[in-house]
Design a protein around this motif. Structure first.
Motif, PDB file in Angstrom:
ATOM      1  N   GLN A  16       0.828  -1.214   0.000  1.00  0.00           N
ATOM      2  CA  GLN A  16       0.000   0.000   0.000  1.00  0.00           C
ATOM      3  C   GLN A  16       0.852   1.248   0.000  1.00  0.00           C
ATOM      4  N   ARG A  17       1.940   1.230   0.777  1.00  0.00           N
ATOM      5  CA  ARG A  17       2.824   2.393   0.793  1.00  0.00           C
ATOM      6  C   ARG A  17       3.482   2.577  -0.564  1.00  0.00           C
ATOM      7  N   PHE A  18       3.828   1.462  -1.187  1.00  0.00           N
ATOM      8  CA  PHE A  18       4.400   1.513  -2.541  1.00  0.00           C
ATOM      9  C   PHE A  18       3.428   2.168  -3.517  1.00  0.00           C
ATOM     10  N   LEU A  19       2.176   1.761  -3.474  1.00  0.00           N
ATOM     11  CA  LEU A  19       1.168   2.324  -4.383  1.00  0.00           C
ATOM     12  C   LEU A  19       1.031   3.828  -4.176  1.00  0.00           C
ATOM     13  N   ASP A  20       1.019   4.263  -2.924  1.00  0.00           N
ATOM     14  CA  ASP A  20       0.909   5.698  -2.650  1.00  0.00           C
ATOM     15  C   ASP A  20       2.154   6.444  -3.114  1.00  0.00           C
ATOM     16  N   HIS A  21       3.322   5.843  -2.895  1.00  0.00           N
ATOM     17  CA  HIS A  21       4.566   6.459  -3.357  1.00  0.00           C
ATOM     18  C   HIS A  21       4.504   6.755  -4.855  1.00  0.00           C
ATOM     19  N   HIS A 275      19.038   3.884  -2.276  1.00  0.00           N
ATOM     20  CA  HIS A 275      17.918   4.221  -1.398  1.00  0.00           C
ATOM     21  C   HIS A 275      16.612   3.661  -1.947  1.00  0.00           C
ATOM     22  N   GLY A 276      16.704   2.405  -2.403  1.00  0.00           N
ATOM     23  CA  GLY A 276      15.535   1.765  -2.989  1.00  0.00           C
ATOM     24  C   GLY A 276      14.755   0.957  -1.976  1.00  0.00           C
ATOM     25  N   TYR A 277      13.682   0.327  -2.455  1.00  0.00           N
ATOM     26  CA  TYR A 277      12.761  -0.388  -1.577  1.00  0.00           C
ATOM     27  C   TYR A 277      12.444  -1.771  -2.144  1.00  0.00           C
ATOM     28  N   TRP A 278      12.321  -2.707  -1.237  1.00  0.00           N
ATOM     29  CA  TRP A 278      11.853  -4.051  -1.576  1.00  0.00           C
ATOM     30  C   TRP A 278      10.393  -4.161  -1.158  1.00  0.00           C
ATOM     31  N   ILE A 279       9.531  -4.573  -2.137  1.00  0.00           N
ATOM     32  CA  ILE A 279       8.102  -4.697  -1.866  1.00  0.00           C
ATOM     33  C   ILE A 279       7.711  -6.158  -2.071  1.00  0.00           C
ATOM     34  N   LYS A 280       7.278  -6.804  -1.024  1.00  0.00           N
ATOM     35  CA  LYS A 280       6.828  -8.189  -1.166  1.00  0.00           C
ATOM     36  C   LYS A 280       5.417  -8.169  -1.746  1.00  0.00           C
ATOM     37  N   ILE A 281       5.251  -8.871  -2.872  1.00  0.00           N
ATOM     38  CA  ILE A 281       3.952  -8.886  -3.547  1.00  0.00           C
ATOM     39  C   ILE A 281       3.488 -10.329  -3.724  1.00  0.00           C
ATOM     40  N   ASP A 282       2.226 -10.499  -4.045  1.00  0.00           N
ATOM     41  CA  ASP A 282       1.692 -11.827  -4.323  1.00  0.00           C
ATOM     42  C   ASP A 282       1.924 -12.244  -5.770  1.00  0.00           C
ATOM     43  N   GLY A 283       2.147 -11.279  -6.631  1.00  0.00           N
ATOM     44  CA  GLY A 283       2.383 -11.603  -8.033  1.00  0.00           C
ATOM     45  C   GLY A 283       2.232 -10.373  -8.909  1.00  0.00           C
ATOM     46  N   PHE A 284       2.638 -10.502 -10.154  1.00  0.00           N
ATOM     47  CA  PHE A 284       2.601  -9.395 -11.112  1.00  0.00           C
ATOM     48  C   PHE A 284       1.172  -8.894 -11.330  1.00  0.00           C
ATOM     49  N   ASP A 285       0.250  -9.788 -11.581  1.00  0.00           N
ATOM     50  CA  ASP A 285      -1.129  -9.384 -11.873  1.00  0.00           C
ATOM     51  C   ASP A 285      -1.733  -8.622 -10.693  1.00  0.00           C
ATOM     52  N   GLU A 286      -1.494  -9.151  -9.504  1.00  0.00           N
ATOM     53  CA  GLU A 286      -2.076  -8.530  -8.309  1.00  0.00           C
ATOM     54  C   GLU A 286      -1.566  -7.109  -8.109  1.00  0.00           C
ATOM     55  N   ILE A 287      -0.257  -6.893  -8.215  1.00  0.00           N
ATOM     56  CA  ILE A 287       0.278  -5.560  -7.934  1.00  0.00           C
ATOM     57  C   ILE A 287      -0.068  -4.584  -9.047  1.00  0.00           C
ATOM     58  N   MET A 288      -0.138  -5.062 -10.304  1.00  0.00           N
ATOM     59  CA  MET A 288      -0.512  -4.152 -11.394  1.00  0.00           C
ATOM     60  C   MET A 288      -1.983  -3.759 -11.295  1.00  0.00           C
ATOM     61  N   TYR A 289      -2.815  -4.691 -10.886  1.00  0.00           N
ATOM     62  CA  TYR A 289      -4.231  -4.370 -10.678  1.00  0.00           C
ATOM     63  C   TYR A 289      -4.375  -3.292  -9.607  1.00  0.00           C
ATOM     64  N   ARG A 290      -3.642  -3.451  -8.520  1.00  0.00           N
ATOM     65  CA  ARG A 290      -3.737  -2.483  -7.427  1.00  0.00           C
ATOM     66  C   ARG A 290      -3.144  -1.131  -7.825  1.00  0.00           C
ATOM     67  N   LEU A 291      -2.082  -1.155  -8.632  1.00  0.00           N
ATOM     68  CA  LEU A 291      -1.479   0.111  -9.056  1.00  0.00           C
ATOM     69  C   LEU A 291      -2.429   0.878  -9.973  1.00  0.00           C
ATOM     70  N   ALA A 293      -5.679   0.611  -9.962  1.00  0.00           N
ATOM     71  CA  ALA A 293      -6.778   1.073  -9.107  1.00  0.00           C
ATOM     72  C   ALA A 293      -6.379   2.311  -8.308  1.00  0.00           C
ATOM     73  N   ARG A 294      -5.124   2.353  -7.877  1.00  0.00           N
ATOM     74  CA  ARG A 294      -4.649   3.527  -7.124  1.00  0.00           C
ATOM     75  C   ARG A 294      -4.606   4.757  -8.016  1.00  0.00           C
ATOM     76  N   PHE A 295      -4.166   4.587  -9.251  1.00  0.00           N
ATOM     77  CA  PHE A 295      -4.142   5.721 -10.190  1.00  0.00           C
ATOM     78  C   PHE A 295      -5.553   6.208 -10.474  1.00  0.00           C
ATOM     79  N   LEU A 296      -6.512   5.291 -10.451  1.00  0.00           N
ATOM     80  CA  LEU A 296      -7.895   5.678 -10.733  1.00  0.00           C
ATOM     81  C   LEU A 296      -8.501   6.532  -9.628  1.00  0.00           C
ATOM     82  N   GLN A 297      -7.863   6.598  -8.490  1.00  0.00           N
ATOM     83  CA  GLN A 297      -8.330   7.505  -7.439  1.00  0.00           C
ATOM     84  C   GLN A 297      -8.035   8.958  -7.788  1.00  0.00           C
ATOM     85  N   GLU A 298      -7.184   9.172  -8.790  1.00  0.00           N
ATOM     86  CA  GLU A 298      -6.811  10.534  -9.191  1.00  0.00           C
ATOM     87  C   GLU A 298      -7.677  10.976 -10.368  1.00  0.00           C
ATOM     88  N   GLU A 299      -8.268  12.148 -10.239  1.00  0.00           N
ATOM     89  CA  GLU A 299      -9.228  12.627 -11.234  1.00  0.00           C
ATOM     90  C   GLU A 299      -8.593  12.798 -12.610  1.00  0.00           C
TER      91      GLU A 299
END
Length: 596
Positions: A16-21, A275-291, A293-299
């Motif tokens: 979630q923090r990754f998506l907001d970043h 100064h990078g970050y490691w994000i544990k994800i469930d898979g490519f499809d899952e994180i791209m779907y969430r990303l 969806a996060r962009f869709l919160q922006e008008e």
């Protein structure tokens, strides 16, 4: 030890923090991101991972009839002299390392590049290799934002396929290092840089090829990564090509997504350096779907965004409908063309018998290959249109028995369909069974009394039966129903010619040419009437025009020869009649005509 754990902890980030970043960086700070994809991204698209392929290759090499002697033979063939470099891979308890992929690939396909390529082609292509959901989310981000760059070690076409399906876009695919200079930071369309080459350009798979990045990539990718902050998904960083470049460059930052709780040491060092970050994800499809969806919160993103499924529903259905319409039109046009051939072939040209009986209405030669291509649609459904197409094809090939049987089947299934009766009538006419042909054509007119074509067809049969008055009445009815059809005027002209009403015949044939000035048959037909009227110069001009429009029609050459003979120009008549024989050497009338 505690300090190392502390560093590791701070380099990790929740999804979630990754998506907001990413979203806040893009919309608030105008940061631009690129995506670095490895084999793990394509797993759900039906493309096996390196580990799965390694297992298959190892089993093959250890299979019955092979074993270590076979493996050593392969190793020797490719110059892999040190057994320690590969023998450990075949131990039962061995756990694969990413670099083992290249060793096993070389051993499996030792000295057989073409076999290796076909194996990879089969792996990467086919109806079962379709972009998984995450690629469609990625396609939306690539097309609807300025995050337009994908860098990948994959050979497959999943990114470009998804872009086409969900947006109708053709990205710029940099599939070879020689094209690397086409990568620019100001691209206005998505760019896909394939650092191990595209499947079509001898993809890189050997250990030697993995030792360093091809030199042509270094500057363009360095420039791009000075603009874009990379988001890495599905890439293990095991090679010394792209990974070495990432380790060398001072990155603006980096987000590395993986399914393990902790990054491998090499990746951890890279993240710490930048100064990078490691994000544990469930898979490519899952994180791209969430990303997405996060962009869709922006008008601002919503205003540009079209749901991939909405786009596909609309445009693919439109394309499918366009395809169906074009196919149906081609079927109808072909059926109409073949039907016209049937109707034209009925006219055994009584007018040619008026000109020494020299011309016969030879069956037009069917272009079988074209007919097959246009009428065969690979479907098993048998509707009226399909059956009629088969009838026209059989007729055009001279397969009258087959065509007749098909008509009988059609009538049995659809006894009120006038087309089957008129078609059977044409076939019966063609084989000289005029009384039966007339009965079928009467039935067609009874079922569809407003069809001009049926009256014209019946007039042709009545004409052959020498019932000229009845034939004339039918031609006039056809013209009344369809006054702009050139063929009906020519048909009436043929009958008027046989009745000795040459001036009227000439007027009708001239009208046919006014309506269809490019028709060779109508020039020939008018030429026959002009010849009979003794207007030989005009007849000669018309027959010459017919030959110009249709230079392979033997009837026209013989007919022009007849006119030249009438004019006493025997030396010119002889070559025309000889040409007719060359085109149809089995026609007795042409031999007789030349003999005259």
């Amino acid at each position: 030890m505690s300090q190392e754990k502390e560093k590791s902890y701070h380099s990790k980030m929740s999804p979630q923090r990754f998506l907001d970043h990413i979203a806040e960086g893009y919309f608030e700070a105008q940061e631009r991101f690129c995506f670095i994809l490895g084999a793990g991204a394509s797993r759900n698209s039906g493309i096996r991972t390196g580990t799965e392929l390694m297992k298959e290759w190892r089993e093959y090499l250890l299979g019955t009839g092979r074993g270590f002697s076979y493996i050593r033979e392969c190793a020797k063939e490719i110059g892999m002299d040190n057994p320690r470099a590969y023998e450990c891979i075949f131990a039962p308890e061995y756990v694969f390392d990413s670099n083992d992929y290249f060793t096993l690939f070389e051993l499996r396909f030792a000295g057989r590049k073409s076999v290796a390529y076909h194996f990879l082609e089969k792996e990467m292509t086919g109806a079962d290799k379709f972009p998984s959901f995450g690629f469609f989310s990625l396609g939306s981000l690539l097309s609807d934002t300025e995050n337009r760059l994908v860098i990948t070690t994959n050979f497959d076409s999943m990114v470009e396929d998804a872009l086409f399906f969900c947006r109708g876009l053709h990205p710029l695919v940099i599939g070879h290092e020689k094209l690397a200079d086409f990568i620019r930071g100001d691209q206005n369309k998505p760019v896909i840089a394939k650092v191990h080459r595209d499947l079509l350009y001898q993809p890189m798979n050997t250990a030697a090829e993995m030792r360093q990045l091809q030199a042509e990539w270094k500057s363009p990718l360095s420039d791009a990564l000075a603009i874009y902050t990379p988001i890495v998904i599905g890439y293990a960083g095991a090679d010394h090509t792209l990974m070495s470049l990432l380790e060398e460059l001072p990155l603006k930052g980096i987000y590395w997504c993986g399914i393990e709780p902790e990054p491998p040491e090499r990746i951890a060092n890279l993240l710490e350096k930048n100064h990078g970050y490691w994000i544990k994800i469930d898979g490519f499809d899952e994180i791209m779907y969430r990303l997405e969806a996060r962009f869709l919160q922006e008008e601002t993103f919503q205003n540009k965004y079209t749901r991939p499924d909405d786009y596909m529903n609309k445009h693919l259905e439109e394309q499918l409908e366009r395809y169906r319409q074009q196919k149906d039109k081609l079927k109808q046009d072909t059926a109409e063309l073949l039907r016209k051939q049937m109707e034209e072939n009925q006219k055994d040209s009584a007018e040619t018998s008026a000109s020494q009986g020299a011309e016969t209405a030879e069956e037009q030669k069917a272009k079988a290959a074209i007919v097959e291509a246009l009428t065969a649609d690979g479907e098993n459904t048998e509707n009226a249109s399909d059956r009629l197409n088969k009838i026209y094809v059989a007729f055009s090939r001279g397969q009258y028995d087959d065509a007749w049987q098909l008509c009988n089947q059609g009538i049995a299934l659809e006894p009120d369909n006038a087309e089957f009766y008129i078609s059977r009538g044409m076939i019966l006419h063609r084989i000289g069974r005029y009384d039966e042909a007339l009965a079928d054509k009467n039935k067609a007119i009874e079922l569809d009394p407003g069809n001009a074509r049926y009256f014209d067809s019946r007039s042709t049969t009545l004409h052959e039966m020498r019932q000229y008055r009845e034939a004339l009445a039918d031609s006039e009815k056809a013209i009344e129903l369809d006054p702009d059809n050139a063929r009906y005027y020519n048909s009436r002209g043929v009958t008027l010619h046989e009745m000795g009403r040459y001036e009227e015949a000439l007027a009708d044939k001239t009208k046919a040419l006014e309506l269809d000035p490019g028709n060779a048959e109508y020039y020939f037909s008018r030429g026959v009437t002009l010849n009979t009227m003794g207007r030989y110069e005009e007849a000669l001009a018309d027959k010459t025009k017919a030959i110009e429009l249709d230079p392979d029609n033997e009837r026209y050459y013989n007919s022009r020869g007849v006119t030249l003979h009438k004019m006493g120009r025997y030396d010119e008549a002889l070559p025309d009649k000889t040409k007719a024989i060359e085109l149809d050497p089995g026609n007795a009338r042409y031999h007789n005509s030349r003999g005259v």
